[in-house]
Design a protein around this motif. Structure first.
Motif, short mmCIF file in Angstrom:
data_model
loop_
_atom_site.label_atom_id
_atom_site.label_comp_id
_atom_site.label_asym_id
_atom_site.label_seq_id
_atom_site.Cartn_x
_atom_site.Cartn_y
_atom_site.Cartn_z
N GLN B 221 0.83 -1.23 -0.14
CA GLN B 221 -0.11 -0.02 0.10
C GLN B 221 0.94 1.23 -0.02
O GLN B 221 2.04 1.28 0.58
N HIS B 222 0.35 2.15 -0.71
CA HIS B 222 0.97 3.54 -0.79
C HIS B 222 -0.18 4.69 -0.17
O HIS B 222 -1.02 4.94 -1.08
N PHE B 223 -0.55 4.65 0.93
CA PHE B 223 -1.48 5.46 1.51
C PHE B 223 -1.03 7.03 1.30
O PHE B 223 0.05 7.29 1.02
N LYS B 224 -1.84 7.73 2.15
CA LYS B 224 -1.47 9.25 1.76
C LYS B 224 -0.20 9.50 2.71
O LYS B 224 0.18 9.02 3.37
N GLY B 225 0.08 10.83 2.27
CA GLY B 225 1.23 11.54 3.11
C GLY B 225 0.84 12.40 3.88
O GLY B 225 0.38 13.63 3.36
N VAL B 226 0.78 12.43 5.21
CA VAL B 226 0.75 13.66 6.26
C VAL B 226 1.89 13.54 6.66
O VAL B 226 2.07 13.16 7.87
N CYS B 227 2.75 14.56 6.19
CA CYS B 227 4.23 14.56 6.68
C CYS B 227 4.19 15.80 7.63
O CYS B 227 3.81 17.05 7.24
N HIS B 228 5.13 15.71 8.49
CA HIS B 228 5.30 17.04 9.70
C HIS B 228 6.89 17.31 9.45
O HIS B 228 7.75 16.53 9.17
N LEU B 229 6.74 18.75 9.72
CA LEU B 229 8.22 19.34 10.17
C LEU B 229 8.12 19.70 11.67
O LEU B 229 7.07 20.30 12.07
N TYR B 230 9.06 19.18 12.35
CA TYR B 230 8.93 19.65 13.90
C TYR B 230 10.03 20.36 13.93
O TYR B 230 11.13 19.91 13.79
N VAL B 231 9.79 21.52 14.44
CA VAL B 231 10.98 22.69 14.70
C VAL B 231 11.47 22.58 16.36
O VAL B 231 10.52 22.89 17.27
N ASP B 232 12.50 21.97 16.49
CA ASP B 232 12.72 21.69 17.98
C ASP B 232 13.22 22.99 18.57
O ASP B 232 13.55 24.03 18.14
N ALA B 233 13.60 22.91 20.00
CA ALA B 233 13.93 24.04 20.69
C ALA B 233 15.24 24.66 20.11
O ALA B 233 15.56 25.82 20.10
N GLU B 234 16.34 23.54 19.93
CA GLU B 234 17.51 23.92 19.17
C GLU B 234 17.62 24.11 17.70
O GLU B 234 18.73 23.75 17.20
N ALA B 235 16.64 24.33 16.87
CA ALA B 235 16.69 24.54 15.58
C ALA B 235 17.41 25.57 15.42
O ALA B 235 17.30 26.65 15.97
N SER B 236 17.94 25.64 13.87
CA SER B 236 18.60 26.92 13.16
C SER B 236 17.13 27.48 12.65
O SER B 236 16.47 26.92 11.66
N LEU B 237 16.97 28.74 12.99
CA LEU B 237 15.69 29.37 12.44
C LEU B 237 15.62 29.34 10.97
O LEU B 237 14.72 29.29 10.35
N GLN B 238 16.77 29.57 10.44
CA GLN B 238 17.03 29.86 9.06
C GLN B 238 16.74 28.57 8.27
O GLN B 238 16.05 28.67 7.13
N GLN B 239 17.33 27.26 8.87
CA GLN B 239 17.13 26.23 8.27
C GLN B 239 15.63 25.77 8.35
O GLN B 239 15.06 25.03 7.40
N ALA B 240 14.90 26.00 9.60
CA ALA B 240 13.62 25.54 9.66
C ALA B 240 12.73 26.38 8.70
O ALA B 240 11.70 25.77 8.08
N LEU B 241 13.03 27.62 8.45
CA LEU B 241 12.20 28.40 7.63
C LEU B 241 12.38 27.81 6.24
O LEU B 241 11.33 27.57 5.53
N GLN B 242 13.57 27.39 5.65
CA GLN B 242 13.91 26.80 4.47
C GLN B 242 13.16 25.52 4.24
O GLN B 242 12.54 25.36 3.21
N LEU B 243 13.17 24.79 5.32
CA LEU B 243 12.77 23.30 5.26
C LEU B 243 10.95 23.44 5.20
O LEU B 243 10.24 22.80 4.51
N LEU B 244 10.38 24.59 5.90
CA LEU B 244 8.95 24.60 6.04
C LEU B 244 8.56 25.14 4.60
O LEU B 244 7.64 24.66 3.93
N LEU B 245 9.22 26.09 3.86
CA LEU B 245 8.71 26.54 2.49
C LEU B 245 8.96 25.79 1.71
O LEU B 245 8.00 25.27 0.63
N ASN B 246 10.18 24.93 1.67
CA ASN B 246 10.35 23.99 0.45
C ASN B 246 9.33 22.71 0.58
O ASN B 246 8.88 22.39 -0.46
#
Lengths: 415, 415
Positions: B221-246
């Motif tokens: 089976q290939h069901f739906k994709g409900v994918c999450h990005l979890y931004v941790d307390a120690e995240a690089s804000l710049q990276q997190a923003l890039q990953l979110l937008l992309n």
């Protein structure tokens, strides 16, 4: 929520906890299970006596009653079996690097448990302990649905295993015995796709077909074993004779016993008289093709479509074939994708046989009786798959796991 | 024998021949297929025009019509896709040594094709060529059951591929398109356990559930994709923003797009204003939990049980979580076992996330959009499994194979 849904959902929740337990702790629990089986021998034997009394009063066959019977020795073997599983490497958590991509992300895989495994089996109560221990070591919850004949024994064994789980603060739901052998409940179990990840039926063809036809959960089938020994033109007669006798007579009621002998025409006149004498001495009944029947006393003549029987007894089908291609065609038509053996000193023939035969185990100059998990070095087995998906052949601990991808980057995004 | 049984049995027979074909020859055939697709562009486009005319007259949505559309560029992409498959290593025939036993028998494994794969898909005609080429390279026969909308296109593509098979003396039955989109025939196809080894449905949840509920053949089976990005307390804000937008905006109608953003409470006040501005600029509609809604203009407030939607659009669900455990619990409840991402500079948190999350692809500081076969280095993919058995995650050529055991001895028998 019905009994079965509750059982399945609790197993799934418990399994998530087990998936994160480290190997050392799992081994401690398993050692305790083995010890507790020994400590509670009397209680298990008492429950088994109930099952045996019922079996006798219901007139079950002697073979069936023997499968059901537990003795102090068989309980010791169960405990020792769990200790063997302790000694095996834990597949869970194993990582491998696959590749780094040009953009710098690193791709790897990590081995993880499947989740919850459902075993459906018949009268052997030892399967309860074996399957529970294999699933536990590989990080899986297990739901055990054994035959009604062995229910008291299975419940008693599960109770002992639960004692070990409780001692370590683990949920009993990791190992559940379905307490009611009603077929309707088994059907309900087979619908629990949300909670269960794999069903392994072990038993007769009828049971396996019933499970396959009714399951919404993936099933790994272990169908019958119709294993052949093909004696090639270039075989060592001595080896061929050994492989034939061991494969057919060392134990008969098992799926890796030989049920068919194929002999290259060029060696038939040399080999079949030796085979006939040896098989006669062991009391093996022979069913033979027209060309080979005259080598045997009292052989039945088999029609061309009469091959492919799983005798599970001191009986064998013998056929003379024109050449290696004849053997391959016979196996293609009558084999069961279990185990096939060639006896030959001709490296090219051996190679072509191993390449061409579609069976889970393809052997050169070795007994079909080696086709099981412990003989092949897996340590223990949960079954032998004759279906190809996920696992093909003897299934050890690794077959109870899968792999997830791990991707590590430094903020890379897709262009 | 019915049409479907004939199709399936002929595919099984043809597949046995393909299983023994060497890699060089398979690659020659594939190159010819690519060339013939280019040579027969006009015929394929003509067949596609028929499908498009029908689609228009039946009022199919613009999105559906776009999926159906073939252009010279899309046919070139199909041909180039086949050439990519030529460049991939052939998994079939790969051998590995496992162990030698104390008695001297040597145990190994050899990779073999599954047999016949059945693809069930919807309107994209390019799947016909992709799946046929992947199955061919991995030594499998394939039965293609596409949607009725694309039937003329699929038949035209298959006819071109058959030309290449015939040129090399191979049976057309290796690649079959079911010529009638009747659901009753699909149901009959799903019963052909004797001949077919695997079913891969690709499409909406309804189709996948229908296939799973009705198949007697193993289904991945290939069901739906409900994918999450979890931004941790120690995240690089710049990276997190890039990953979110992309992850959210690079492409929206795909299963590896982000559908959820989880933010550690300790970084929420720093990160969410940045996220709000960036998402607003891209026109992304936000559904947010009560604690995070005030960072966004016009955010819907989502109830605790309102998460887990697969938007496949410029929409995202946002939730503030207390800590890593909160993120893990959310993903456990609402994730789809597809792809999950943590953004963090904290190695221990990254490690715990990758260990704990039950998804086929678990990423650290990388975009969820990398979760596909070619981005992960598989070269091409036949699907992304969100079920665990046999394959989990992007499936490449190796997923279309299994392994048999090879045992080699010098006449050893079992004691």
């Amino acid at each position: 929520m019905s009994l079965i849904t509750r059982l399945a959902s609790k197993a799934a929740t418990a399994a998530r906890q087990l998936a994160l337990l480290d190997s050392a702790r799992k081994d401690q629990v398993l050692r305790t299970m083995a010890m507790e089986l020994r400590n509670n021998r009397a209680a298990i034997l008492a429950a088994n006596a109930q099952d045996l009394a019922q079996a006798e009063s219901q007139g079950l066959s002697a073979a069936m009653q023997d499968r059901l019977l537990l003795t102090p020795e068989r309980i010791e073997a169960m405990a020792a079996g769990i200790e063997t599983i302790v000694s095996l490497a834990d597949p869970v958590g194993a990582r491998r690097e696959l590749t780094s991509r040009p953009n710098g992300i690193r791709i790897g895989k990590m081995r993880i448990p499947l989740g919850v495994v459902c075993m459906i089996y018949e009268a052997r109560p030892n399967v309860t302990a074996d399957a529970a221990a294999l699933c536990f070591k590989s990080g899986n919850g297990v739901i055990l649905r054994g035959g009604k004949e062995a229910l008291n024994s299975s419940l008693a064994i599960a109770k002992v295993l639960h004692g070990a789980l409780i001692e370590f603060g683990l949920p009993e739901a990791l190992i559940s015995v379905v307490p009611d052998p009603d077929r309707a409940l088994m059907l309900e179990l087979l619908q629990q796709r949300q909670y269960l990840d794999l069903v392994i039926p072990r038993g007769g063809e009828g049971l396996i077909n019933f499970v396959t036809d009714n399951s919404k959960i993936p099933v790994i089938q272990h169908f019958k074993g119709v294993c052949h020994l093909y004696v090639d033109a270039e075989a060592s007669l001595q080896q061929a004779l050994q492989l034939l006798l061991n494969g057919k007579t060392q134990r008969t009621g098992v799926c890796n016993a030989l049920e068919g002998l194929l002999v290259h025409a060029a060696i038939a006149a040399d080999f079949l008289p030796l085979a006939a004498a040896a098989l006669a001495e062991k009391g093996v009944k022979v069913h033979a093709c027209k060309q080979s029947a005259h080598y045997f006393e009292d052989a039945d003549i088999l029609a061309d479509d009469g091959f492919g029987q799983e005798y599970l007894a001191l009986e064998i089908a013998v056929r003379q074939v024109a050449d290696l291609d004849g053997a391959l065609a016979h196996i293609q038509q009558f084999g069961s994708h279990h185990t096939e053996v060639i006896c030959t000193q001709d490296v090219a023939a051996a190679e072509r046989f191993q390449l061409s035969v579609d069976a889970s185990v393809v052997m050169v100059n070795a007994s079909s009786r080696f086709s099981d998990g412990s003989e092949l070095g897996l340590g223990a087995e949960i079954g032998i798959a004759t279906s190809k998906l996920h696992a093909y052949g003897p299934m050890g601990l690794e077959s109870l796991t899968t792999e997830k991808y791990l991707v590590n980057g430094e903020g890379q995004v897709r262009a």
